[in-house]
Motif scaffolding. Structure first.
Motif, PDB file in Angstrom:
ATOM      1  N   LYS A  78      48.065  -5.345  71.555  1.00  0.00           N
ATOM      2  CA  LYS A  78      48.176  -4.256  72.524  1.00  0.00           C
ATOM      3  C   LYS A  78      49.600  -4.116  73.057  1.00  0.00           C
ATOM      4  O   LYS A  78      50.055  -3.011  73.354  1.00  0.00           O
ATOM      5  CB  LYS A  78      47.177  -4.456  73.656  1.00  0.00           C
ATOM      6  CG  LYS A  78      45.749  -4.203  73.191  1.00  0.00           C
ATOM      7  CD  LYS A  78      44.753  -4.462  74.285  1.00  0.00           C
ATOM      8  CE  LYS A  78      43.336  -4.216  73.743  1.00  0.00           C
ATOM      9  NZ  LYS A  78      42.302  -4.499  74.706  1.00  0.00           N
ATOM     10  N   LEU A  79      50.319  -5.239  73.152  1.00  0.00           N
ATOM     11  CA  LEU A  79      51.712  -5.182  73.606  1.00  0.00           C
ATOM     12  C   LEU A  79      52.609  -4.440  72.618  1.00  0.00           C
ATOM     13  O   LEU A  79      53.678  -3.929  73.005  1.00  0.00           O
ATOM     14  CB  LEU A  79      52.246  -6.595  73.839  1.00  0.00           C
ATOM     15  CG  LEU A  79      51.739  -7.299  75.098  1.00  0.00           C
ATOM     16  CD1 LEU A  79      52.217  -8.755  75.135  1.00  0.00           C
ATOM     17  CD2 LEU A  79      52.192  -6.553  76.347  1.00  0.00           C
ATOM     18  N   LEU A  80      52.196  -4.367  71.356  1.00  0.00           N
ATOM     19  CA  LEU A  80      52.983  -3.638  70.362  1.00  0.00           C
ATOM     20  C   LEU A  80      52.884  -2.129  70.562  1.00  0.00           C
ATOM     21  O   LEU A  80      53.724  -1.379  70.068  1.00  0.00           O
ATOM     22  CB  LEU A  80      52.520  -3.996  68.949  1.00  0.00           C
ATOM     23  CG  LEU A  80      52.726  -5.437  68.497  1.00  0.00           C
ATOM     24  CD1 LEU A  80      52.104  -5.658  67.122  1.00  0.00           C
ATOM     25  CD2 LEU A  80      54.207  -5.793  68.474  1.00  0.00           C
ATOM     26  N   GLY A  81      51.835  -1.667  71.255  1.00  0.00           N
ATOM     27  CA  GLY A  81      51.673  -0.243  71.522  1.00  0.00           C
ATOM     28  C   GLY A  81      51.319   0.565  70.288  1.00  0.00           C
ATOM     29  O   GLY A  81      51.695   1.736  70.184  1.00  0.00           O
ATOM     30  N   VAL A  82      50.596  -0.039  69.360  1.00  0.00           N
ATOM     31  CA  VAL A  82      50.192   0.655  68.125  1.00  0.00           C
ATOM     32  C   VAL A  82      48.672   0.636  68.011  1.00  0.00           C
ATOM     33  O   VAL A  82      47.985  -0.090  68.736  1.00  0.00           O
ATOM     34  CB  VAL A  82      50.833   0.000  66.883  1.00  0.00           C
ATOM     35  CG1 VAL A  82      52.345   0.126  66.927  1.00  0.00           C
ATOM     36  CG2 VAL A  82      50.428  -1.455  66.765  1.00  0.00           C
ATOM     37  N   LYS A  83      48.144   1.444  67.068  1.00  0.00           N
ATOM     38  CA  LYS A  83      46.702   1.507  66.890  1.00  0.00           C
ATOM     39  C   LYS A  83      46.235   0.867  65.587  1.00  0.00           C
ATOM     40  O   LYS A  83      45.050   0.648  65.391  1.00  0.00           O
ATOM     41  CB  LYS A  83      46.229   2.955  66.927  1.00  0.00           C
ATOM     42  CG  LYS A  83      46.399   3.591  68.279  1.00  0.00           C
ATOM     43  CD  LYS A  83      45.840   4.980  68.308  1.00  0.00           C
ATOM     44  CE  LYS A  83      46.047   5.553  69.702  1.00  0.00           C
ATOM     45  NZ  LYS A  83      45.302   6.769  69.912  1.00  0.00           N
ATOM     46  N   ASP A  84      47.166   0.615  64.682  1.00  0.00           N
ATOM     47  CA  ASP A  84      46.790   0.061  63.380  1.00  0.00           C
ATOM     48  C   ASP A  84      47.918  -0.844  62.879  1.00  0.00           C
ATOM     49  O   ASP A  84      48.838  -1.169  63.622  1.00  0.00           O
ATOM     50  CB  ASP A  84      46.491   1.186  62.374  1.00  0.00           C
ATOM     51  CG  ASP A  84      47.639   2.184  62.271  1.00  0.00           C
ATOM     52  OD1 ASP A  84      48.813   1.766  62.311  1.00  0.00           O
ATOM     53  OD2 ASP A  84      47.358   3.390  62.161  1.00  0.00           O
ATOM     54  N   PHE A  85      47.838  -1.221  61.606  1.00  0.00           N
ATOM     55  CA  PHE A  85      48.809  -2.174  61.049  1.00  0.00           C
ATOM     56  C   PHE A  85      49.846  -1.486  60.154  1.00  0.00           C
ATOM     57  O   PHE A  85      50.385  -2.089  59.234  1.00  0.00           O
ATOM     58  CB  PHE A  85      48.072  -3.269  60.268  1.00  0.00           C
ATOM     59  CG  PHE A  85      47.177  -4.103  61.147  1.00  0.00           C
ATOM     60  CD1 PHE A  85      47.713  -5.023  62.030  1.00  0.00           C
ATOM     61  CD2 PHE A  85      45.802  -3.962  61.098  1.00  0.00           C
ATOM     62  CE1 PHE A  85      46.901  -5.787  62.860  1.00  0.00           C
ATOM     63  CE2 PHE A  85      44.973  -4.718  61.908  1.00  0.00           C
ATOM     64  CZ  PHE A  85      45.525  -5.632  62.792  1.00  0.00           C
ATOM     65  N   ARG A  86      50.137  -0.231  60.456  1.00  0.00           N
ATOM     66  CA  ARG A  86      51.086   0.510  59.619  1.00  0.00           C
ATOM     67  C   ARG A  86      52.538   0.176  59.938  1.00  0.00           C
ATOM     68  O   ARG A  86      53.411   0.354  59.096  1.00  0.00           O
ATOM     69  CB  ARG A  86      50.850   2.008  59.747  1.00  0.00           C
ATOM     70  CG  ARG A  86      49.535   2.417  59.120  1.00  0.00           C
ATOM     71  CD  ARG A  86      49.342   3.907  59.163  1.00  0.00           C
ATOM     72  NE  ARG A  86      48.044   4.226  58.577  1.00  0.00           N
ATOM     73  CZ  ARG A  86      47.413   5.343  58.758  1.00  0.00           C
ATOM     74  NH1 ARG A  86      47.954   6.278  59.512  1.00  0.00           N
ATOM     75  NH2 ARG A  86      46.249   5.543  58.201  1.00  0.00           N
ATOM     76  N   THR A  87      52.799  -0.327  61.131  1.00  0.00           N
ATOM     77  CA  THR A  87      54.175  -0.679  61.462  1.00  0.00           C
ATOM     78  C   THR A  87      54.482  -2.092  60.972  1.00  0.00           C
ATOM     79  O   THR A  87      53.578  -2.924  60.819  1.00  0.00           O
ATOM     80  CB  THR A  87      54.431  -0.612  62.986  1.00  0.00           C
ATOM     81  OG1 THR A  87      53.653  -1.620  63.617  1.00  0.00           O
ATOM     82  CG2 THR A  87      54.082   0.768  63.548  1.00  0.00           C
ATOM     83  N   LYS A  88      55.749  -2.329  60.769  1.00  0.00           N
ATOM     84  CA  LYS A  88      56.173  -3.640  60.291  1.00  0.00           C
ATOM     85  C   LYS A  88      55.803  -4.746  61.278  1.00  0.00           C
ATOM     86  O   LYS A  88      55.294  -5.803  60.877  1.00  0.00           O
ATOM     87  CB  LYS A  88      57.682  -3.647  60.038  1.00  0.00           C
ATOM     88  CG  LYS A  88      58.197  -4.946  59.485  1.00  0.00           C
ATOM     89  CD  LYS A  88      59.686  -4.899  59.217  1.00  0.00           C
ATOM     90  CE  LYS A  88      60.158  -6.236  58.692  1.00  0.00           C
ATOM     91  NZ  LYS A  88      61.607  -6.259  58.478  1.00  0.00           N
TER      92      LYS A  88
END
Length: 187
Positions: A78-88
């Motif tokens: 949640k700290l990454l601020g993303v919804k899936d694993f598409r970011t590195k």
């Protein structure tokens, strides 16, 4: 990969990580050229090994998906601020967590027990081939149980020593809930 020789085949088959690329490469080595698929019955040792490896691969995917779903609810994700694993950064977090987990026979047995108890029973009344497909099911489960109990007994007797092993055998006999008498295998 397989353990250090203390566990008999196929109980020694394992992958060292749940990272997809690691699972694929390690399962490929374990398959030893077999291209067997789980939609048919194995007819020889190579097919049986291929079946075990196919189920190991599927079980690894099952646990990889579960862990990935759990990770999406974690504070770190949640700290990454993303919804899936598409970011590195999300992929790196996922793969770091997946690399900490392995998959082996006990994971497969637990998954299979769940499937047999909760899912497969729903489909037993459907289709004309069900009875034929299940004709050796109980005998096969018994053979797997006997082999696993044999291997576990041999391993445990060496690790525990004679006194503790004798106490353990007496305890198993007094409390076992399966019809197979392990003493017939271990003695």
């Amino acid at each position: 990969m397989t353990q250090n020789g203390s566990t008999m085949t196929p109980f020694n088959l394992r992958v060292s990580s749940l990272v997809e690329s690691v699972v694929k490469s390690e399962v490929e080595l374990l398959k030893d050229g077999s291209s067997f698929v789980l939609t048919k019955k194995p007819t020889n040792a190579q097919d049986a090994n291929g079946a075990c490896c196919a189920y190991l691969s599927g079980t690894s995917k099952y646990y990889r998906d579960r862990l990935s779903d759990e990770l999406k609810n974690s504070k770190e994700f949640k700290l990454l601020g993303v919804k899936d694993f598409r970011t590195k950064s999300a992929r790196e977090l996922r793969d770091r967590k997946l690399s900490e987990k392995s998959c082996s026979f006990l994971n497969q047995a637990f998954r299979y027990r769940g499937k047999a108890n909760y899912r497969e029973a729903l489909f037993l009344g459907y289709g004309s081939t069900t009875e034929h497909q299940l004709s050796n099911y109980v005998d096969d489960l018994y053979a797997v149980l006997a082999a696993f109990v044999s291997m576990a007994g041999a391993f445990s007797s060496k690790r525990l020593g004679k006194q503790i092993w004798s106490e353990f055998m007496a305890d198993v006999e007094a409390k076992r809930s399966f019809s197979l008498d392990p003493r017939q295998i271990w003695e």
